[in-house]
Design an enzyme around this catalytic site. Structure first.
Site, PDB file in Angstrom:
ATOM      1  N   GLY A   1      47.853  48.280  36.215  1.00 17.65           N
ATOM      2  CA  GLY A   1      48.066  49.714  36.423  1.00 17.65           C
ATOM      3  C   GLY A   1      49.177  49.966  37.435  1.00 17.65           C
ATOM      4  O   GLY A   1      50.041  50.827  37.235  1.00 17.65           O
ATOM      5  N   ASP A   2      49.160  49.204  38.522  1.00 18.61           N
ATOM      6  CA  ASP A   2      50.200  49.357  39.550  1.00 18.61           C
ATOM      7  C   ASP A   2      51.565  49.000  38.966  1.00 18.61           C
ATOM      8  O   ASP A   2      52.576  49.640  39.256  1.00 18.61           O
ATOM      9  CB  ASP A   2      49.928  48.415  40.743  1.00 18.61           C
TER      10      ASP A   2
HETATM   11  N1  LIG Z   1      44.705  43.496  27.886  1.00 19.37           N
HETATM   12  C1  LIG Z   1      45.948  43.969  27.932  1.00 19.37           C
HETATM   13  N2  LIG Z   1      46.858  43.594  26.995  1.00 19.37           N
HETATM   14  C2  LIG Z   1      48.121  44.092  27.013  1.00 19.37           C
HETATM   15  N3  LIG Z   1      48.546  45.006  27.919  1.00 19.37           N
HETATM   16  C3  LIG Z   1      47.680  45.414  28.871  1.00 19.37           C
HETATM   17  C4  LIG Z   1      46.338  44.916  28.934  1.00 19.37           C
HETATM   18  N4  LIG Z   1      45.713  45.482  29.983  1.00 19.37           N
HETATM   19  C5  LIG Z   1      46.627  46.320  30.552  1.00 19.37           C
HETATM   20  N5  LIG Z   1      47.797  46.296  29.876  1.00 19.37           N
HETATM   21  C6  LIG Z   1      49.002  47.114  30.128  1.00 19.37           C
HETATM   22  O1  LIG Z   1      48.936  47.634  31.450  1.00 19.37           O
HETATM   23  C7  LIG Z   1      48.758  49.073  31.417  1.00 19.37           C
HETATM   24  C8  LIG Z   1      47.829  49.516  32.527  1.00 19.37           C
HETATM   25  O2  LIG Z   1      46.565  48.888  32.348  1.00 19.37           O
HETATM   26  P1  LIG Z   1      45.186  49.668  32.549  1.00 19.37           P
HETATM   27  O3  LIG Z   1      44.121  48.627  32.555  1.00 19.37           O
HETATM   28  O4  LIG Z   1      45.068  50.751  31.545  1.00 19.37           O
HETATM   29  O5  LIG Z   1      45.407  50.326  33.984  1.00 19.37           O
HETATM   30  P2  LIG Z   1      44.421  50.383  35.259  1.00 19.37           P
HETATM   31  O6  LIG Z   1      44.433  48.980  35.845  1.00 19.37           O
HETATM   32  O7  LIG Z   1      45.073  51.377  36.164  1.00 19.37           O
HETATM   33  O8  LIG Z   1      43.071  50.806  34.731  1.00 19.37           O
HETATM   34  C9  LIG Z   1      48.236  49.373  30.002  1.00 19.37           C
HETATM   35  O9  LIG Z   1      48.567  50.707  29.623  1.00 19.37           O
HETATM   36  C10 LIG Z   1      48.993  48.317  29.178  1.00 19.37           C
HETATM   37  O10 LIG Z   1      50.323  48.740  28.937  1.00 19.37           O
HETATM   38  O1  LIG Z   2      42.471  49.850  47.380  1.00 21.73           O
HETATM   39  P1  LIG Z   2      41.465  49.480  46.324  1.00 21.73           P
HETATM   40  O2  LIG Z   2      41.021  50.638  45.489  1.00 21.73           O
HETATM   41  O3  LIG Z   2      40.300  48.698  46.912  1.00 21.73           O
HETATM   42  O4  LIG Z   2      42.209  48.536  45.319  1.00 21.73           O
HETATM   43  C1  LIG Z   2      42.880  47.397  45.797  1.00 21.73           C
HETATM   44  C2  LIG Z   2      42.985  46.413  44.700  1.00 21.73           C
HETATM   45  O5  LIG Z   2      43.692  46.993  43.614  1.00 21.73           O
HETATM   46  C3  LIG Z   2      44.844  46.229  43.306  1.00 21.73           C
HETATM   47  O6  LIG Z   2      45.925  46.852  43.967  1.00 21.73           O
HETATM   48  C4  LIG Z   2      45.035  46.150  41.801  1.00 21.73           C
HETATM   49  O7  LIG Z   2      44.982  47.442  41.232  1.00 21.73           O
HETATM   50  P2  LIG Z   2      45.034  47.742  39.675  1.00 21.73           P
HETATM   51  O8  LIG Z   2      44.363  46.580  38.981  1.00 21.73           O
HETATM   52  O9  LIG Z   2      44.331  49.051  39.499  1.00 21.73           O
HETATM   53  O10 LIG Z   2      46.484  47.863  39.320  1.00 21.73           O
HETATM   54  C5  LIG Z   2      44.612  44.860  43.933  1.00 21.73           C
HETATM   55  O11 LIG Z   2      45.790  44.233  44.306  1.00 21.73           O
HETATM   56  C6  LIG Z   2      43.740  45.185  45.115  1.00 21.73           C
HETATM   57  O12 LIG Z   2      42.839  44.156  45.396  1.00 21.73           O
END
Ligand SMILES: Nc1ncnc2c1ncn2[C@@H]1O[C@H](COP(=O)(O)OP(=O)(O)O)[C@@H](O)[C@H]1O
Ligand SMILES: O=P(O)(O)OC[C@H]1O[C@](O)(COP(=O)(O)O)[C@@H](O)[C@@H]1O
Length: 305
Positions: free
Chosen positions: A249-250
């Site tokens: 997501g980041d």
């Molecule tokens: N299993 C996966 N396979 C391929 N792309 C992924 C996968 N998981 C995440 N991504 C990519 O990363 C983006 C952000 O992931 P997501 O899990 O939706 O965000 P968050 O971590 O903020 O919940 C997705 O929209 C996609 O483009």
């Molecule tokens: O500040 P929070 O909500 O505890 O999240 C920190 C965690 O989220 C992350 O930034 C990853 O975030 P995402 O998987 O949502 O992109 C990790 O690096 C870290 O451990």
């Protein structure tokens, strides 16, 4: 310049096990320690895109030093404020079936440390972008990020805030450059379950109406939607093997903000954001420039509305 604020950085200790047996001694297959926290992840992806950023936030102790040295190695300009207690360690347990995350609380942040961060924002210039995201250490107020918005806007700089729930809704009137709820978070905002894509798009448009400049809705392995007042675009995911989706997501939001800041082209920014998100999901650590460039040509975007 793009600034990232990570109020509560972390070392992400990612452990791979065959099967997690709670209540028993477990032996790891492999482990890795990574600098983490949402703003830091954004700065790291921007560096992979050859875009400079300044990493702000609070770090402390040996864990904070680890993060700073890793970011220095990646030539990221770190201007963290030092605090007395150790930066937290977040444990990511991955076995063959599922991922379990245990995120620490984080250190105490003194009033002086907060004042120092605010002084740093006094140096912002028009056109700068400030990215704020991640949990807050326990003693900071829930309004911490929101309270920084007037300081940012006083310099005609833009902000991006990656948060959820009411805290996200509360910032929309201030016109964040982009917001990126995942589809579960978007549904929670409206206390609903989506039956189809049109409902997701309609919910995204409500966030535009409330002030967000761009709305991305991420859907993990199903890609993401870019929702504009007139159209909506679905971006897919390329072929690959998921290794570690922490930070996907980041990475997505970093790809969008970095590319948009350069070209002001939302579709080009969307394409890069999709490549960055999947490149991270397909890597043990965050995406590298090589992986992002490998995936970029495979990203397909379709207008769906
Ligand atoms: N299993 C996966 N396979 C391929 N792309 C992924 C996968 N998981 C995440 N991504 C990519 O990363 C983006 C952000 O992931 P997501 O899990 O939706 O965000 P968050 O971590 O903020 O919940 C997705 O929209 C996609 O483009
Ligand atoms: O500040 P929070 O909500 O505890 O999240 C920190 C965690 O989220 C992350 O930034 C990853 O975030 P995402 O998987 O949502 O992109 C990790 O690096 C870290 O451990």
């Amino acid at each position: 310049m793009i600034y990232t604020i990570t109020a509560n950085p972390s070392i992400d200790y990612v452990i791979q096990l065959e099967k997690l047996n709670t209540g028993n001694v477990n032996r790891v297959q492999s482990d890795v320690k990574l600098p983490g926290g949402k703003g830091i992840n954004v700065s790291r992806i921007l560096a992979e895109l050859a875009l400079p950023s300044v990493a702000l936030g609070f770090v402390g102790g040996f864990t904070g030093q680890f993060i700073q040295s890793k970011l220095n190695n990646a030539s990221i300009d770190c201007r963290f404020t030092e605090v007395e207690e150790d930066t937290r360690i977040n444990v990511k347990l991955k076995d063959n079936a599922e991922e379990t995350e245990i995120n620490g609380q984080g250190p105490h942040i003194s009033a002086e440390a907060v004042a120092n961060l605010k002084q740093q924002l006094a140096k912002l210039e028009a056109g700068d972008i400030v990215f704020m995201s991640g949990s807050l250490p326990p003693n900071l107020p829930a309004s911490f990020y929101k309270d920084l918005i007037p300081l940012i806007q006083a310099h005609n700089a833009e902000f991006v805030i990656d948060t959820t729930g009411q805290a996200l809704l509360d910032t929309l009137a201030e016109k964040p450059l982009v917001i990126k709820p995942n589809h579960h978070e978007l549904a929670e905002l409206f206390d609903t379950h989506f039956a189809n894509q049109s409902e997701i798009i309609a919910a995204g448009r409500k966030l535009l109406d409330q002030g967000a400049q761009h709305v991305l809705v991420s859907m993990a392995g199903d890609g993401a939607l870019l929702i504009t007042p007139d159209h909506a675009y679905l971006g897919g995911t390329p072929k690959g093997t998921v290794i570690n989706s922490v930070g996907a997501g980041d990475s997505m939001i970093a790809g969008f903000v970095g590319t948009f800041a350069q070209h002001h082209d939302a579709l080009a920014a969307f394409k890069t954001s999709l490549a960055c998100g999947s490149a991270t999901a397909f890597s043990e650590d965050l995406a590298t420039s090589a992986k992002i460039n490998e995936l970029l040509p495979q990203i397909e975007i379709t207008q769906v509305d």
